[in-house]
Design an enzyme around this catalytic site. Structure first.
Site, PDB file in Angstrom:
ATOM      1  N   SER A 112      -9.560  14.941  -1.370  1.00  0.00           N
ATOM      2  CA  SER A 112      -9.377  13.502  -1.259  1.00  0.00           C
ATOM      3  C   SER A 112      -9.959  12.773  -2.472  1.00  0.00           C
ATOM      4  O   SER A 112      -9.534  13.015  -3.585  1.00  0.00           O
ATOM      5  CB  SER A 112      -9.988  13.017   0.049  1.00  0.00           C
TER       6      SER A 112
ATOM      7  N   ASP B 130      -3.905   8.860   1.095  1.00  0.00           N
ATOM      8  CA  ASP B 130      -4.189   8.261   2.404  1.00  0.00           C
ATOM      9  C   ASP B 130      -4.826   6.878   2.282  1.00  0.00           C
ATOM     10  O   ASP B 130      -4.751   6.088   3.208  1.00  0.00           O
ATOM     11  CB  ASP B 130      -5.014   9.200   3.309  1.00  0.00           C
TER      12      ASP B 130
END
Lengths: 451, 452
Positions: free
Chosen positions: B98, B244
């Site tokens: 991430s 995301d």
């Protein structure tokens, strides 16, 4: 029984038991460490487990910082041929070879396309055991690239090496059973390259071995049954890595895999005489062939890596083993099934006549193979006792290259502990069936007493 | 900490070449395969250079226990959740660290509901990993890897169907995107063009070599700001490497702050799509709460951690929520943070409100968040929390994660860190002075434990 076996030449194990992705990755990272993050080629056979093993091998190599060329489904000899041409540091061949379904193995290939020599192999094992791995950071990780243009140079070299014109003229029909192994997709180009009519058997990349992929008479019956229907001149059965070959004659005779090497050696030596390398339990037919051509024969320990490294050391003309393996160093440092088939066809084409006649011309012996079961630790002491017992080997010349070999004028016996199974293997050869059986029975009795 | 490996609720994270090895990835993938049972498992990854290696390791580990790897390739993390449900897979593994820097990589695990594993299920997975007893399949049982074609198709269709795409298309917005050399570099242009946008991009090579800091914080968005003003765009979008989280700039290239992305999404959903409670995590900006409460929606604050927000939303039947770090969650599209629904909702707002982004920004209350951390000995933590609980026993207090105290238009949050021997204090108030005062008072209240 289905345990992991690590050696300086590679690793083998049973899928679902000993051969796990972690073990394979560790071994590949160890080899990558040994090459110091060099260029490494990877090829595999068609077994259902091979894609998983391949993913593990490539990940392990990348972690060590190796640049990987992924040849996909590729017979071990073609992989070996390609290594020096790509100037790679080495290769890993993924194939169960002659072993039955469920097994798979990694074989380590060195920069010259031969097998990793025992000293280097020990170094790889040391890295593996110490887990002293080379680990690239994220900026220096290896990359993997698929390549698919490697077969063209191989077939070009094959075409150059063989008398293709003669083979074409002979207008041969040939049955080849590759056991659904790595050879499947290379049969058509091979047939086109040499100009024979191909009848391919078990040439589906289904992942399932159509039969036990060990080239020997009992696995050659399918080919034999097709020979008359196809009006074929020669039939061949190969291992799943395309390393070994056994022959089937036009009259349906399924020849012992022992005769592949002598026949090819006879053919090669006629054109290019030189030293012959065999292992110490290869049929004496090879000794006779070498003598006929006035060539020297050198015996290596049992195992493909020993034969190839001896071939290199002796600058030999041809080498092989009794299991259907043949190598011609002028072409590559591999036991190459396609080259072997090509040389047999060249021999037929140049001489005329049939394969069955050709096989009959070879000096033949009776061979008896037998196993005596025993715990590995006892096997060696039993062999030791045998060695110090002068009674059974009276009049013989003893040799200790690998296990124990006794040579008499009319035959020989070789006794060694198996490297893969808990047993001692006895193999004996003689002109007379009664004599060879008597010798094997005598030694088996002595060993059974010890074990 | 150089040799850092973190195994926990959010997955397995580590540094490539040090702790995060293919061997580790294969072992965890295998444990996950045992955990979910034999069947398909979706595998997706971001653009990090190590992704290819880790993907191979994950594939081998899954196969060894009879799970069929369904390869999505380089896709946004939320896409993996969609695919798990769409393909009726047993679970999903995303290979992405991430917003962590490029040397890191990680495995994140999703159950068959497409949700990240919660604490209980993550612990069960760890138990399986540590027990190390796996039922390996034999050669005939090994599944064959399958490659998913058009992996983002369903995801993007669901997003586009959710919003008033006709209204967005009509406006032909000029949009600048900073893909952070991540999954957005592969997919975002196509997505926005489906919404009729004219797209211009920066950091758009999918190399995983990040040309900016991976977190979409205002200070990291210089290139995007320049692009927005040079190209006269209506809006700028900054994604994180796995797609995301989203930060937004206005039409002048000015970052509006990643904590306000959720505020915009809440406004868009509550005004036009669905009514209902809003869930946000404890340290999400008070501005989100104000936007929701102004529309009569009840606001629930949850523990930190995406799965905690999602579970609360599903329990409350909440139509929109998220995290202050730019993570917008709309369960009707998918139950996880998704920068694509966030982009679509912002574009819809622009189209329907007929306002510029800077005008929309004016409609959202302004707050200031201040943070600090104090080094403590672990044994001091319980006493610190007890002190604060006593001090605020008559205030509106939330004890889900440390002590969170809500005042009129402000809050203060004190919690022990999971990763360092510190307590983290944060406070939000309408002005910098008010926030500073809150922090100062809290620190003073702790002096019996900490001294001065």
């Amino acid at each position: 029984m289905n345990g992991l076996r690590l050696s300086s030449f590679g690793l083998r194990g049973f899928v679902g038991e000993s051969l796990t992705p972690e073990v394979v990755m560790d071994f590949a990272t160890a080899f990558g460490t040994f090459t110091d993050g060099g260029l490494v080629l990877v090829g595999r056979d068609t077994r259902l487990s091979s894609p998983m093993v391949q993913a593990s091998v490539i990940a392990g190599l990348m972690a060590a910082g190796c640049e990987v060329l992924d040849l996909g489904i590729c017979p071990t000899p073609i992989l070996q041929f390609t290594v020096p041409r790509r100037k790679a540091a080495g290769a890993i061949a993924i194939s169960g070879g002659h072993m039955r379904t469920g097994w798979n193995a990694l074989t380590l290939i060195s920069a010259d396309g031969g097998f990793v020599d025992p000293v280097s192999g020990e170094a790889v094992l040391d890295v593996y055991h110490a887990r002293d791995f080379r680990r690239a950071d994220w900026q220096h990780l290896g990359t993997a690239t698929q390549i698919n243009d490697f077969a063209t140079p191989y077939f070009a070299a094959l075409e150059e090496h063989l008398d293709v014109a003669a083979i074409r003229r002979a207008n041969l029909t040939v049955v080849i059973d590759v056991a659904n192994g790595a050879g499947c997709r290379y049969l058509e180009p091979f047939a086109q390259c040499l100009g024979f009519r191909l009848v391919a058997v078990n040439a589906e990349e289904s992942g399932y071995m159509a039969h036990d992929p060990e080239p020997r008479p009992r696995n050659a019956r399918q080919v034999a049954s097709i020979m008359p229907l196809a009006k074929a001149h020669a039939g061949f059965v190969t291992s799943s890595d395309l390393g070994r070959v056994s022959l089937v004659a036009e009259d349906c005779e399924t020849a012992s895999e022992e005769y592949t090497f002598p026949l090819v050696a006879d053919h090669v030596l006629a054109r290019t005489p030189g030293t012959v390398v065999a292992n110490c339990c290869t049929t004496r037919t090879v000794d006779d062939i070498a003598r006929t051509h006035g060539c020297r024969i050198v015996k290596a320990a049992v195992g493909q890596a020993f034969v190839i490294s001896t071939l290199t050391d002796e600058q030999g003309a041809v080498g092989g083993e009794g299991n259907g393996s043949v190598a011609v160093p002028r072409f590559s440092r591999a036991f190459d099934g396609l080259l072997t088939i090509g040389l047999v066809l060249e021999d037929l084409a140049q001489r005329g006549g049939t394969l069955s006649q050709r096989l009959r011309e070879l000096p033949r012996y009776h061979i008896v193979k037998r196993q005596v079961y025993g715990e590995p630790r006892h096997c060696y002491s039993a062999l030791d006792s045998l060695q110090h017992d002068p009674e059974w080997s009276a009049g013989a010349i003893l040799d200790h290259t690998d296990g124990l070999r006794a040579d008499w004028a009319d035959g020989w016996v070789h006794v060694r502990a198996s490297r893969t199974e808990p047993m001692v293997r006895i193999i004996s050869e003689s002109r007379l069936r009664s004599q060879v059986e008597a010798r094997v029975a005598d030694i088996a009795r002595r060993l059974e007493r010890e074990l | 900490m150089k040799d850092f490996l973190k195994v926990g609720i959010s997955g397995v994270r580590g540094v490539i070449g040090e702790t995060f090895t293919p061997q580790l990835a294969t072992s965890f993938a295998r444990a996950f395969g045992v955990f979910v049972g034999r069947g398909g498992v979706v595998v997706g990854r971001d653009t990090r250079p190590s992704g290819d290696m880790i993907e191979r390791a994950v594939v081998a580990g899954l196969q060894s226990v009879g799970c069929q790897p369904l390869l999505a390739g380089i896709v946004p993390t939320p896409t993996v959740g969609i695919l798990v449900r769409d393909l009726a897979a047993r679970g999903g593994i995303t290979i992405t660290a991430s917003h962590n820097p490029a040397p890191w990589n990680a495995l994140k695990f999703m159950g068959r509901d497409g949700l990240f594993l919660d604490r209980t299920r993550a612990e069960e997975l760890l138990d399986i990993y540590h027990q190390g007893r796996f039922d390996l399949v034999n050669e005939e049982g090994l599944p064959v890897t399958e490659i998913i074609s058009d992996p983002t198709g369903t995801h993007f269709k669901r997003v586009i169907d959710y919003v008033d795409s006709a209204a967005i298309r009509q406006r032909r917005f000029r949009v600048a995107v900073d893909a952070c050399n991540g999954v957005g570099a592969v997919h975002t242009r196509r997505f926005l063009e489906q919404l009729g946008c004219v797209v211009t991009m920066c950091h758009d090579l999918p190399t995983g070599i990040f040309e900016r800091e991976a977190e979409p914080l205002p200070e990291n968005l210089g290139a995007l700001s320049a692009l927005v003003s040079a190209q006269h765009c209506d809006v700028g979008f900054a994604q994180d490497p796995d797609g995301d989280r989203l930060a937004v700039t206005d039409e002048h290239g000015l970052p509006i702050g990643e904590d306000l992305t959720v505020a915009l999404a809440v406004q868009a959903v509550l005004d036009r799509h669905a009514r209902g409670p809003v869930a946000i995590h404890l340290s999400t900006s008070r501005a989100v709460q104000d936007v929701a409460e102004k529309r009569g929606a009840e606001v629930t604050r949850t523990r930190i951690g995406e799965v905690n927000v999602v579970q609360a939303m599903l329990a409350l039947n909440s139509p929109v929520g998220g995290e202050g770090n730019g993570g917008v969650i709309v369960p009707a599209v998918l139950p996880g943070r998704d920068s694509y629904i966030a982009m679509a909702l912002v574009l819809e707002l622009l189209a329907k409100e007929n306002q510029t982004l800077s005008q929309l920004r004016q409609g959202i209350p302004r707050y200031v968040v201040l943070k600090e951390k104090i080094r403590v000995r672990p044994e001091q933590v319980p006493e610190i929390l007890r002190l604060l609980r006593r001090r605020h026993e008559h205030d509106k207090i939330n004890l889900l994660d440390g002590v969170f105290v809500e005042f009129d238009g402000a809050w203060v949050h004190v919690r022990p860190s999971n990763t360092e021997p510190v307590i983290r204090m944060s406070a939000e108030a309408p002005t910098r002075e008010a926030a500073a005062l809150l922090l100062q008072e809290t620190r003073a209240a702790l002096s019996p434990v900490l001294g001065n």
